[in-house]
Design an enzyme around this catalytic site. Structure first.
Site, PDB file in Angstrom:
ATOM      1  N   ASP A  35       0.856  -1.186   0.000  1.00  0.00           N
ATOM      2  CA  ASP A  35       0.000   0.000   0.000  1.00  0.00           C
ATOM      3  C   ASP A  35       0.894   1.238   0.000  1.00  0.00           C
ATOM      4  OD1 ASP A  35      -1.767   2.045   0.403  1.00  0.00           O
ATOM      5  OD2 ASP A  35      -2.878   1.052   2.018  1.00  0.00           O
ATOM      6  N   LEU A  36       0.810   2.003  -1.081  1.00  0.00           N
ATOM      7  CA  LEU A  36       1.677   3.186  -1.214  1.00  0.00           C
ATOM      8  C   LEU A  36       1.343   4.272  -0.193  1.00  0.00           C
ATOM      9  CD1 LEU A  36       1.991   3.593  -5.098  1.00  0.00           C
ATOM     10  CD2 LEU A  36       3.683   2.666  -3.516  1.00  0.00           C
ATOM     11  N   ALA A  59      -1.158   4.448  -9.103  1.00  0.00           N
ATOM     12  CA  ALA A  59      -1.377   5.890  -8.959  1.00  0.00           C
ATOM     13  C   ALA A  59      -2.785   6.120  -8.431  1.00  0.00           C
ATOM     14  CB  ALA A  59      -1.219   6.597 -10.306  1.00  0.00           C
ATOM     15  N   TYR A  60      -2.977   7.293  -7.883  1.00  0.00           N
ATOM     16  CA  TYR A  60      -4.334   7.761  -7.571  1.00  0.00           C
ATOM     17  C   TYR A  60      -4.845   8.374  -8.873  1.00  0.00           C
ATOM     18  CZ  TYR A  60      -8.086  10.392  -5.308  1.00  0.00           C
ATOM     19  OH  TYR A  60      -9.304  10.905  -4.944  1.00  0.00           O
ATOM     20  N   THR A 100       1.391  12.094 -16.825  1.00  0.00           N
ATOM     21  CA  THR A 100       0.166  12.394 -17.556  1.00  0.00           C
ATOM     22  C   THR A 100       0.220  13.689 -18.369  1.00  0.00           C
ATOM     23  OG1 THR A 100      -2.168  12.963 -17.187  1.00  0.00           O
ATOM     24  CG2 THR A 100      -0.678  13.453 -15.395  1.00  0.00           C
ATOM     25  N   ASP A 101      -0.580  13.736 -19.417  1.00  0.00           N
ATOM     26  CA  ASP A 101      -0.820  14.963 -20.175  1.00  0.00           C
ATOM     27  C   ASP A 101      -1.445  16.045 -19.293  1.00  0.00           C
ATOM     28  OD1 ASP A 101      -2.896  12.934 -20.175  1.00  0.00           O
ATOM     29  OD2 ASP A 101      -4.137  14.339 -21.295  1.00  0.00           O
ATOM     30  N   TYR A 124      -5.385  16.468  -9.588  1.00  0.00           N
ATOM     31  CA  TYR A 124      -4.676  15.258 -10.036  1.00  0.00           C
ATOM     32  C   TYR A 124      -3.390  15.648 -10.774  1.00  0.00           C
ATOM     33  CZ  TYR A 124      -3.732  11.358 -13.283  1.00  0.00           C
ATOM     34  OH  TYR A 124      -3.134  10.378 -14.030  1.00  0.00           O
ATOM     35  N   LYS A 128       0.499  14.734  -9.804  1.00  0.00           N
ATOM     36  CA  LYS A 128       1.382  13.978 -10.699  1.00  0.00           C
ATOM     37  C   LYS A 128       2.640  14.798 -11.017  1.00  0.00           C
ATOM     38  CE  LYS A 128       0.713  10.468 -12.490  1.00  0.00           C
ATOM     39  NZ  LYS A 128       1.031   9.066 -12.053  1.00  0.00           N
TER      40      LYS A 128
HETATM   41  N1  LIG Z   1      -5.947   6.316 -16.903  1.00  0.00           N
HETATM   42  C1  LIG Z   1      -5.567   7.350 -17.660  1.00  0.00           C
HETATM   43  O1  LIG Z   1      -6.328   7.862 -18.495  1.00  0.00           O
HETATM   44  C2  LIG Z   1      -4.169   7.909 -17.545  1.00  0.00           C
HETATM   45  C3  LIG Z   1      -3.804   9.018 -18.338  1.00  0.00           C
HETATM   46  C4  LIG Z   1      -2.514   9.517 -18.226  1.00  0.00           C
HETATM   47  C5  LIG Z   1      -1.611   8.956 -17.348  1.00  0.00           C
HETATM   48  N2  LIG Z   1      -1.996   7.901 -16.578  1.00  0.00           N
HETATM   49  C6  LIG Z   1      -1.015   7.349 -15.655  1.00  0.00           C
HETATM   50  O2  LIG Z   1      -0.717   6.033 -16.079  1.00  0.00           O
HETATM   51  C7  LIG Z   1      -0.428   5.200 -14.951  1.00  0.00           C
HETATM   52  C8  LIG Z   1      -1.298   3.943 -14.964  1.00  0.00           C
HETATM   53  O3  LIG Z   1      -2.664   4.332 -14.898  1.00  0.00           O
HETATM   54  P1  LIG Z   1      -3.858   3.287 -15.051  1.00  0.00           P
HETATM   55  O4  LIG Z   1      -4.787   3.861 -16.047  1.00  0.00           O
HETATM   56  O5  LIG Z   1      -3.329   1.912 -15.243  1.00  0.00           O
HETATM   57  O6  LIG Z   1      -4.518   3.434 -13.616  1.00  0.00           O
HETATM   58  P2  LIG Z   1      -5.563   2.473 -12.871  1.00  0.00           P
HETATM   59  O7  LIG Z   1      -6.138   1.480 -13.800  1.00  0.00           O
HETATM   60  O8  LIG Z   1      -6.456   3.369 -12.100  1.00  0.00           O
HETATM   61  O9  LIG Z   1      -4.617   1.683 -11.869  1.00  0.00           O
HETATM   62  C9  LIG Z   1      -4.001   2.321 -10.805  1.00  0.00           C
HETATM   63  C10 LIG Z   1      -3.572   1.254  -9.836  1.00  0.00           C
HETATM   64  O10 LIG Z   1      -2.975   1.925  -8.715  1.00  0.00           O
HETATM   65  C11 LIG Z   1      -3.378   1.227  -7.578  1.00  0.00           C
HETATM   66  N3  LIG Z   1      -3.322   2.035  -6.371  1.00  0.00           N
HETATM   67  C12 LIG Z   1      -4.057   3.123  -6.055  1.00  0.00           C
HETATM   68  N4  LIG Z   1      -3.764   3.525  -4.800  1.00  0.00           N
HETATM   69  C13 LIG Z   1      -2.822   2.665  -4.331  1.00  0.00           C
HETATM   70  C14 LIG Z   1      -2.134   2.542  -3.110  1.00  0.00           C
HETATM   71  N5  LIG Z   1      -2.376   3.356  -2.069  1.00  0.00           N
HETATM   72  N6  LIG Z   1      -1.221   1.542  -2.971  1.00  0.00           N
HETATM   73  C15 LIG Z   1      -0.991   0.684  -3.986  1.00  0.00           C
HETATM   74  N7  LIG Z   1      -1.631   0.732  -5.156  1.00  0.00           N
HETATM   75  C16 LIG Z   1      -2.539   1.716  -5.329  1.00  0.00           C
HETATM   76  C17 LIG Z   1      -4.818   0.830  -7.841  1.00  0.00           C
HETATM   77  O11 LIG Z   1      -5.143  -0.218  -6.966  1.00  0.00           O
HETATM   78  P3  LIG Z   1      -6.688  -0.645  -6.713  1.00  0.00           P
HETATM   79  O12 LIG Z   1      -7.027  -1.475  -7.910  1.00  0.00           O
HETATM   80  O13 LIG Z   1      -6.611  -1.415  -5.448  1.00  0.00           O
HETATM   81  O14 LIG Z   1      -7.458   0.621  -6.605  1.00  0.00           O
HETATM   82  C18 LIG Z   1      -4.741   0.418  -9.300  1.00  0.00           C
HETATM   83  O15 LIG Z   1      -4.438  -0.940  -9.425  1.00  0.00           O
HETATM   84  C19 LIG Z   1      -0.626   6.091 -13.728  1.00  0.00           C
HETATM   85  O16 LIG Z   1       0.602   6.641 -13.339  1.00  0.00           O
HETATM   86  C20 LIG Z   1      -1.521   7.199 -14.232  1.00  0.00           C
HETATM   87  O17 LIG Z   1      -1.368   8.404 -13.487  1.00  0.00           O
HETATM   88  C21 LIG Z   1      -3.240   7.350 -16.669  1.00  0.00           C
END
Ligand SMILES: NC(=O)c1ccc[n+]([C@@H]2O[C@H](COP(=O)([O-])OP(=O)(O)OC[C@H]3O[C@@H](n4cnc5c(N)ncnc54)[C@H](OP(=O)(O)O)[C@@H]3O)[C@@H](O)[C@H]2O)c1
Length: 307
Positions: A35-36, A59-60, A100-101, A124, A128
């Site tokens: 847990d981060l 990430a959150y 992120t963008d 957010y 980031k």
């Molecule tokens: N999604 C987008 O559109 C987007 C766009 C640009 C950049 N990004 C970046 O790309 C990366 C991957 O994003 P994603 O879309 O794969 O996100 P995601 O599907 O929301 O996955 C995020 C993961 O982080 C975990 N997490 C959250 N809080 C945590 C904590 N306290 N300790 C440990 N794990 C925790 C979540 O666990 P749970 O499953 O338990 O909640 C989830 O598995 C991130 O850095 C994000 O900021 C995403």
């Protein structure tokens, strides 16, 4: 190569677990295992695993919720990331992190480069950006890959939401004045694996920095929805109406221009992600294939086993 993957159950984490597997030993954690929000856990896991590469896909990511709980998003996206960066440096491991963008305000007319000044317009994005800044100032070997509009065949994302709504509604109203590159988690995970495969962790660490990594091309959310509808090939098409962001108010403001230039990634490493339409087609096909397998499966528990 020993790779510690954090966030294995997220969209990107799931795809990374698969894409990185051929490269070495993968030790992967979901939130239940690490847990981060608990700094002591981060330190003890990294010190006991002693990885060569630390990949942070956690990430959150609740962009709108972050407006009402900025401290929670900062804890995961900034404070925890600073500890990851300190511990990775201490272990002499390469840290691969995603951003992120939404670190940009979207006021520029052309795609953003890594040299453009960030100016996030939501909580957010601020969290980031703070994470990026910690990694840069701690300055161990690192790659920060900024991406955009991530979706996959699982999790919560635009592709799955639009697919569901297409089955239920005669008309969808979708924002057409935000432009970016929908990027599949699968394509980003493949690009990450390719970076490691071609260069090795040591050489990547020597070229530490921020790199933009999105699918090629761009569209609006409306264009993205239209392409999803085209792939769905529904008999009775839903009307997909373009609307302005002002007609769909959300707690978090989003940049109008989310386009990121990927030239630095191509110039530095010869790596480019496929076009966004091709990524979508691949992801859509895998979704369809999985649904086909599940419909052949006698019950839901068996379907979960197949996964
Ligand atoms: N999604 C987008 O559109 C987007 C766009 C640009 C950049 N990004 C970046 O790309 C990366 C991957 O994003 P994603 O879309 O794969 O996100 P995601 O599907 O929301 O996955 C995020 C993961 O982080 C975990 N997490 C959250 N809080 C945590 C904590 N306290 N300790 C440990 N794990 C925790 C979540 O666990 P749970 O499953 O338990 O909640 C989830 O598995 C991130 O850095 C994000 O900021 C995403």
């Amino acid at each position: 190569m020993k790779i510690l993957l954090i966030g294995r159950s997220g969209q990107l984490g799931w795809e990374l677990a698969r894409a990185l597997a051929p490269l070495g030993e993968i030790i992967a954690f979901d939130r239940a295992g690490l847990d981060l929000a608990v700094p002591g856990q981060i330190v003890s896991v990294i010190r006991s695993v002693r990885p060569d590469v630390l990949v942070n896909a956690a990430a959150y990511t609740a962009v709108d919720r972050a407006e009402s709980e900025p401290d929670a998003s900062f804890a995961i996206n900034a404070a925890a990331v600073a500890i990851l960066a300190e511990e990775a440096k201490r272990a002499r491991a390469l840290l691969i992190h995603y951003s992120t963008d939404y670190v940009f305000d979207g006021a520029k007319d052309t795609p953003y480069s890594e040299d453009d000044r960030p100016n996030p317009i939501n909580a957010y994005g601020r969290s980031k950006l703070a994470g990026e800044q910690s990694i840069s100032s701690i300055d161990g070997p690192h790659l920060i890959l900024r991406t955009s509009w991530v979706y996959s065949a699982r999790g919560k994302n635009f592709l799955l939401t639009i697919r569901r709504l297409l089955q239920k509604r005669d008309e969808l109203r979708v924002v057409s004045d935000q432009i970016g590159a929908p990027t599949s988690a699968g394509a980003l995970a493949e690009a990450t694996a390719e970076l490691l495969r071609r260069n090795g962790a040591g050489a990547l660490g020597e070229r530490s920095g921020i790199y933009h990594a999105t699918a090629r091309g761009s569209t609006s959310w409306h264009g993205f929805a239209m392409e999803i509808a085209r792939l769905e090939r529904l008999g009775l098409p839903t009307r997909i109406v373009p609307i302005a962001s002002s007609e769909y108010p959300t707690p978090a403001q989003r940049p109008k221009n989310s386009r990121l230039s990927n030239e630095k990634l191509l110039r530095s490493f010869g790596i480019a992600l496929p076009k966004w339409e091709a990524c979508l087609e691949t992801c859509h096909a895998s979704l369809r294939a999985r649904e086909g397998r599940e419909s052949d499966t006698p019950n839901a528990n068996d379907a979960r086993e197949v996964e």
